[in-house]
Design a protein around this motif. Structure first.
Motif, PDB file in Angstrom:
ATOM      1  N   GLY A 157       8.763 -10.896  12.219  1.00 49.32           N
ATOM      2  CA  GLY A 157       7.664 -11.386  11.390  1.00 49.32           C
ATOM      3  C   GLY A 157       6.717 -10.306  10.911  1.00 49.32           C
ATOM      4  O   GLY A 157       5.501 -10.546  10.817  1.00 49.32           O
ATOM      5  N   LEU A 158       7.243  -9.124  10.587  1.00 52.81           N
ATOM      6  CA  LEU A 158       6.390  -8.047  10.089  1.00 52.81           C
ATOM      7  C   LEU A 158       5.752  -8.425   8.758  1.00 52.81           C
ATOM      8  O   LEU A 158       6.359  -9.144   7.950  1.00 52.81           O
ATOM      9  CB  LEU A 158       7.220  -6.772   9.884  1.00 52.81           C
ATOM     10  N   PRO A 159       4.549  -7.938   8.482  1.00 53.95           N
ATOM     11  CA  PRO A 159       3.943  -8.179   7.170  1.00 53.95           C
ATOM     12  C   PRO A 159       4.754  -7.487   6.086  1.00 53.95           C
ATOM     13  O   PRO A 159       5.443  -6.497   6.337  1.00 53.95           O
ATOM     14  CB  PRO A 159       2.551  -7.556   7.307  1.00 53.95           C
ATOM     15  N   ALA A 160       4.678  -7.997   4.862  1.00 57.47           N
ATOM     16  CA  ALA A 160       5.442  -7.428   3.751  1.00 57.47           C
ATOM     17  C   ALA A 160       4.970  -6.029   3.392  1.00 57.47           C
ATOM     18  O   ALA A 160       5.753  -5.199   2.925  1.00 57.47           O
ATOM     19  CB  ALA A 160       5.343  -8.345   2.528  1.00 57.47           C
ATOM     20  N   ASP A 161       3.694  -5.759   3.603  1.00 61.23           N
ATOM     21  CA  ASP A 161       3.128  -4.432   3.346  1.00 61.23           C
ATOM     22  C   ASP A 161       3.794  -3.422   4.291  1.00 61.23           C
ATOM     23  O   ASP A 161       3.673  -3.528   5.507  1.00 61.23           O
ATOM     24  CB  ASP A 161       1.616  -4.474   3.570  1.00 61.23           C
ATOM     25  N   THR A 162       4.493  -2.440   3.728  1.00 57.74           N
ATOM     26  CA  THR A 162       5.233  -1.476   4.552  1.00 57.74           C
ATOM     27  C   THR A 162       4.306  -0.667   5.442  1.00 57.74           C
ATOM     28  O   THR A 162       4.635  -0.374   6.599  1.00 57.74           O
ATOM     29  CB  THR A 162       6.051  -0.532   3.648  1.00 57.74           C
ATOM     30  N   GLY A 163       3.149  -0.308   4.928  1.00 57.33           N
ATOM     31  CA  GLY A 163       2.194   0.444   5.734  1.00 57.33           C
ATOM     32  C   GLY A 163       1.726  -0.363   6.935  1.00 57.33           C
ATOM     33  O   GLY A 163       1.656   0.147   8.053  1.00 57.33           O
ATOM     34  N   LYS A 167      -0.712   4.844   7.238  1.00 61.06           N
ATOM     35  CA  LYS A 167      -1.916   4.968   6.412  1.00 61.06           C
ATOM     36  C   LYS A 167      -1.562   5.326   4.978  1.00 61.06           C
ATOM     37  O   LYS A 167      -2.160   4.816   4.021  1.00 61.06           O
ATOM     38  CB  LYS A 167      -2.842   6.022   7.012  1.00 61.06           C
ATOM     39  N   THR A 168      -0.570   6.190   4.826  1.00 64.06           N
ATOM     40  CA  THR A 168      -0.165   6.615   3.484  1.00 64.06           C
ATOM     41  C   THR A 168       0.565   5.507   2.737  1.00 64.06           C
ATOM     42  O   THR A 168       0.424   5.363   1.515  1.00 64.06           O
ATOM     43  CB  THR A 168       0.744   7.853   3.587  1.00 64.06           C
ATOM     44  N   ALA A 169       1.363   4.708   3.460  1.00 65.07           N
ATOM     45  CA  ALA A 169       2.171   3.662   2.821  1.00 65.07           C
ATOM     46  C   ALA A 169       1.427   2.349   2.643  1.00 65.07           C
ATOM     47  O   ALA A 169       1.954   1.424   2.002  1.00 65.07           O
ATOM     48  CB  ALA A 169       3.429   3.417   3.652  1.00 65.07           C
ATOM     49  N   ARG A 170       0.229   2.232   3.181  1.00 67.54           N
ATOM     50  CA  ARG A 170      -0.494   0.961   3.114  1.00 67.54           C
ATOM     51  C   ARG A 170      -0.674   0.501   1.661  1.00 67.54           C
ATOM     52  O   ARG A 170      -0.992   1.293   0.778  1.00 67.54           O
ATOM     53  CB  ARG A 170      -1.863   1.087   3.784  1.00 67.54           C
ATOM     54  N   THR A 219       7.420  -1.514  -1.046  1.00 71.01           N
ATOM     55  CA  THR A 219       8.645  -0.718  -1.062  1.00 71.01           C
ATOM     56  C   THR A 219       8.297   0.758  -1.202  1.00 71.01           C
ATOM     57  O   THR A 219       7.331   1.118  -1.884  1.00 71.01           O
ATOM     58  CB  THR A 219       9.573  -1.119  -2.220  1.00 71.01           C
ATOM     59  N   VAL A 220       9.085   1.590  -0.537  1.00 73.27           N
ATOM     60  CA  VAL A 220       8.926   3.038  -0.638  1.00 73.27           C
ATOM     61  C   VAL A 220      10.301   3.620  -0.945  1.00 73.27           C
ATOM     62  O   VAL A 220      11.253   3.384  -0.193  1.00 73.27           O
ATOM     63  CB  VAL A 220       8.384   3.642   0.673  1.00 73.27           C
ATOM     64  N   ASP A 221      10.426   4.367  -2.044  1.00 75.57           N
ATOM     65  CA  ASP A 221      11.726   4.901  -2.420  1.00 75.57           C
ATOM     66  C   ASP A 221      12.054   6.150  -1.608  1.00 75.57           C
ATOM     67  O   ASP A 221      11.278   6.576  -0.751  1.00 75.57           O
ATOM     68  CB  ASP A 221      11.799   5.182  -3.923  1.00 75.57           C
ATOM     69  N   ARG A 222      13.220   6.718  -1.871  1.00 78.48           N
ATOM     70  CA  ARG A 222      13.703   7.854  -1.077  1.00 78.48           C
ATOM     71  C   ARG A 222      12.739   9.035  -1.104  1.00 78.48           C
ATOM     72  O   ARG A 222      12.426   9.618  -0.075  1.00 78.48           O
ATOM     73  CB  ARG A 222      15.081   8.274  -1.605  1.00 78.48           C
ATOM     74  N   ALA A 223      12.231   9.366  -2.296  1.00 75.46           N
ATOM     75  CA  ALA A 223      11.268  10.463  -2.399  1.00 75.46           C
ATOM     76  C   ALA A 223       9.989  10.118  -1.644  1.00 75.46           C
ATOM     77  O   ALA A 223       9.365  10.995  -1.019  1.00 75.46           O
ATOM     78  CB  ALA A 223      10.956  10.756  -3.868  1.00 75.46           C
ATOM     79  N   GLY A 224       9.608   8.849  -1.695  1.00 74.89           N
ATOM     80  CA  GLY A 224       8.422   8.419  -0.969  1.00 74.89           C
ATOM     81  C   GLY A 224       8.592   8.522   0.528  1.00 74.89           C
ATOM     82  O   GLY A 224       7.651   8.885   1.258  1.00 74.89           O
ATOM     83  N   VAL A 225       9.799   8.212   1.028  1.00 73.54           N
ATOM     84  CA  VAL A 225      10.067   8.351   2.465  1.00 73.54           C
ATOM     85  C   VAL A 225       9.964   9.814   2.870  1.00 73.54           C
ATOM     86  O   VAL A 225       9.430  10.143   3.937  1.00 73.54           O
ATOM     87  CB  VAL A 225      11.450   7.779   2.820  1.00 73.54           C
ATOM     88  N   ALA A 226      10.483  10.711   2.026  1.00 66.77           N
ATOM     89  CA  ALA A 226      10.376  12.145   2.312  1.00 66.77           C
ATOM     90  C   ALA A 226       8.906  12.555   2.418  1.00 66.77           C
ATOM     91  O   ALA A 226       8.516  13.334   3.298  1.00 66.77           O
ATOM     92  CB  ALA A 226      11.075  12.957   1.225  1.00 66.77           C
TER      93      ALA A 226
END
Length: 212
Positions: free
Chosen positions: A54-60, A91-94, A98-105
């Protein structure tokens, strides 16, 4: 893409293989430490998996939830590193679902910077930081110089598979270097030829999540 469902699926796949991972890590840690890294990783991963329901949809926000679970599961230095890295990334992803591949890096770089600032560890010390940096570089499209794994297994066309291969290359690259941090550093050159348990943990967990 990094999403809340992807985080939950990653943890679910990894935890399914925990018994084997735990035993391999305990054996590796018995050569350079207390022989309990496997048990620590198992506690942390199980706690994170339980929290991922049941994680929130917000990845951060999702990353923050599993980070708090890691912190509560163990007071070990490895759990602290996981918590620091995840909270910095959270904190950065809040605000992003969705976070793409470059964003994960980019998130990995944020995590590396936070861990370095707070733990005293640095790149090149033969720790899980070196695994994270290898994964970051691979996802960012730049593969750091490292020997081939020699496994002959092609990387699946998924972020997890790519990350697993990068972690394996880092493990192989640092195996013949001395440990420079933690209990293992007291062994000096005698630690050459042995895997760092934290780096091995990253490798095994990613392999499990990639279905290997």
């Amino acid at each position: 893409m990094l999403t809340s469902p992807a985080i939950a699926e990653f943890l679910d796949r990894a935890v399914q293989r925990l018994p084997g991972i735990r035993d391999q890590l305990n054996e590796a840690d018995s050569r350079l430490g207390d022989g309990d890294t496997g048990m620590t990783v198992a506690r942390v991963m199980e706690a994170m998996r339980a929290a991922s329901v049941g994680l929130p949809a917000d990845t951060g926000q999702a990353l923050a939830v599993v980070a708090r679970a890691a912190s509560q599961a163990s007071g070990s230095s490895l759990a602290s590193v996981v918590t620091i890295g995840l909270m910095a990334a959270a904190k950065t992803a809040r605000g992003r679902e969705t976070v793409d591949r470059a964003g994960v890096a980019a998130l990995l770089q944020v995590a590396i910077d936070a861990i370095t600032a707070r733990s005293g560890a640095g790149l090149g010390d033969k720790t899980v930081l070196d695994s994270l940096d290898a994964i970051r570089a691979e996802l960012a499209g730049h593969d750091p110089a490292a020997p081939d794994t020699g496994t002959g297994v092609a990387a699946p066309d998924t972020g997890t598979g790519v990350a697993a291969d990068a972690a394996r290359r880092a493990l192989c690259a640092f195996r013949d270097r001395p440990s420079k941090l933690g209990r293992a550093r007291v062994y000096g050159d005698r630690s050459i030829g042995f895997d760092d348990p934290g780096m091995l943990a990253a490798c095994l967990i990613l392999d499990a999540a990639a279905g290997r």
